[in-house]
Motif scaffolding. Structure first.
Motif, short mmCIF file in Angstrom:
data_model
loop_
_atom_site.label_atom_id
_atom_site.label_comp_id
_atom_site.label_asym_id
_atom_site.label_seq_id
_atom_site.Cartn_x
_atom_site.Cartn_y
_atom_site.Cartn_z
N ASN A 1 11.11 -31.62 -33.13
CA ASN A 1 11.96 -32.83 -33.23
C ASN A 1 13.37 -32.67 -33.51
N HIS A 2 13.64 -31.39 -34.10
CA HIS A 2 15.23 -31.27 -34.41
C HIS A 2 15.55 -29.98 -34.21
N GLU B 1 17.97 -28.38 -33.18
CA GLU B 1 19.51 -27.76 -33.53
C GLU B 1 19.36 -27.28 -35.05
N ASN C 1 12.62 -44.48 -29.90
CA ASN C 1 13.82 -43.93 -29.16
C ASN C 1 13.85 -44.41 -27.70
N SER D 1 21.22 -46.48 -17.38
CA SER D 1 20.55 -45.16 -17.45
C SER D 1 21.61 -44.19 -17.98
N CYS E 1 21.86 -44.53 -21.90
CA CYS E 1 20.56 -43.74 -22.28
C CYS E 1 20.58 -42.41 -22.13
N GLU E 2 21.13 -41.71 -21.05
CA GLU E 2 20.97 -40.27 -21.18
C GLU E 2 21.87 -39.57 -22.44
N HIS E 3 23.09 -40.35 -22.34
CA HIS E 3 24.13 -39.84 -23.07
C HIS E 3 23.58 -39.95 -24.80
N GLU E 4 22.81 -40.99 -24.98
CA GLU E 4 22.18 -41.12 -26.22
C GLU E 4 20.80 -40.52 -26.59
N ASP E 5 20.25 -39.85 -25.35
CA ASP E 5 18.97 -39.07 -25.39
C ASP E 5 18.04 -40.23 -25.71
N LEU E 6 17.90 -41.31 -25.03
CA LEU E 6 16.95 -42.46 -25.16
C LEU E 6 16.17 -42.59 -23.75
N ALA E 7 14.68 -42.55 -24.05
CA ALA E 7 14.04 -43.07 -22.97
C ALA E 7 14.14 -44.58 -22.43
#
Length: 355
Positions: free
Chosen positions: A31-32, A34, A69, A96, A99-105
């Protein structure tokens, strides 16, 4: 360290015990990532595979954090509209990108009967790319209490709104034709009411126009005509269903069969305008020599048409981006964003033909 496949149910705790690390470390690997060094994350994932652990259950993870998310995008039209209508495609690109920038579906939701899909879709917030009748297909979104933004439809209490200056754009298109000298105009209309009507939209039907964009564009056309001292009831409005180029072709054919025929057509979208240009060719009329045509949207096909289409440009991708960004800022959801439009003059308009 023994990492062979074990009997019984393998859980996150099983992996943590085999590695001698905390459960939080294993959770972070999924999940994380990083939060872990690359070598440690690889060890966790490899051990999990060896033990037969597939990772946290998505639904359990969603429930634990209270979020999935994902943004929902609701259409009032069939799902294929999102991929076939040029304006809708550009709007979808804008959504989209955020969504891509914010890592959202991004979950596409068809309106459907009684909002069945909208009632069960796993999303945190919703963009409604359609008109939103209070008791219509999207009542499910309101019932669920999800944050939502309406695009191109009416403003609703507690919801954000993103739209364009429809009436101003329509008026500018009309004034352009009037300034060229046209006095016999016709309108190729978007659907005004969701009833599959095919025919002339008289004053009563225009008054009952349900869809906000169509209603506002009619207002703009009418204001410019009346400001020029011409009677609005002298401007025929033709409506065909379902929406698309074929509808534009058939509506324009009916207008061009009138006597005297219009010398210019105002189409409520580029798709309708491109269909109208086909109708003109079928009738043996040249554009713009015999007939001027103005669209609305400025989709890529407008500039590529022969002749290139004069149209009202609206920022489709920016609308999509703005709607998605509103939902990412809960304190800004209940706000209105009205984006500007501009007339783009190309080769499809010119002076009326000489008598």
């Amino acid at each position: 360290m023994e990492t062979g496949r074990t009997s019984g149910r393998v859980t996150l705790a099983t992996v943590a015990s085999a590695l001698g690390v905390s459960r939080a470390t294993v959770s972070n690997a999924y999940n994380h990532p990083e939060r872990l060094s690359p070598p440690l994350r690889l060890r966790v994932l490899q051990t999990a595979r060896d033990l037969g652990y597939a990772g946290p259950h998505p639904l359990a993870a969603m429930l634990s954090r209270g979020r999935v998310n994902a943004l929902g995008l609701v259409y009032d039209d069939p799902m294929s509209f999102a991929f076939s209508d040029p304006a809708a495609v550009l709007f979808l690109q804008g959504v989209s990108e955020v969504c891509e920038h914010e890592d959202l579906a991004l979950v596409l939701i068809s309106g459907g009967p009684a909002g069945a899909v909208a009632r069960v879709a796993l999303v945190d917030a919703v963009i409604c790319y359609c008109d939103v009748p209070a008791d219509g297909k999207l009542a499910a979104i309101v019932d669920r209490g999800l944050p939502f933004v309406v695009v191109d439809g009416p403003r609703l209490p507690g919801a954000g709104h993103v739209g364009i200056e429809d009436a101003r754009g329509a008026a500018s298109a009309t004034r352009h034709l009037l300034d060229l000298g046209h006095t016999r105009l016709g309108v190729v209309a978007l659907p005004l009411v969701d009833d599959g009507w095919e025919g002339t939209a008289g004053p009563d039907r225009q008054e009952r126009a349900h869809y906000r964009a169509a209603r506002e564009r009619l207002v703009g056309y009418r204001e410019a005509v009346e400001q020029a001292g011409l009677p609005w009831d002298g401007v025929p409005v033709e409506e065909r269903a379902p929406y698309g180029r074929d509808a534009g072709q058939r509506a324009a054919a009916a207008l061009l069969a009138r006597r005297p025929r219009p010398t210019a057509l105002l189409a409520m979208s580029d798709e309708l305008a491109l269909g109208a240009m086909v109708a003109a060719a079928d009738a043996g009329l040249s554009v713009p020599g015999d007939l001027s045509v103005v669209g609305f949207d400025d989709v890529p096909a407008a500039a590529d048409a022969h002749p290139a289409l004069t149209t009202v440009r609206q920022p489709h991708r920016e609308k999509g981006r703005r709607a998605a960004e509103l939902l990412l800022r809960p304190d800004s959801v209940d706000t209105e964003h009205r984006l500007p439009v501009e007339l783009v003059v190309r080769e499809s308009t010119g002076p009326p033909p000489r008598p």
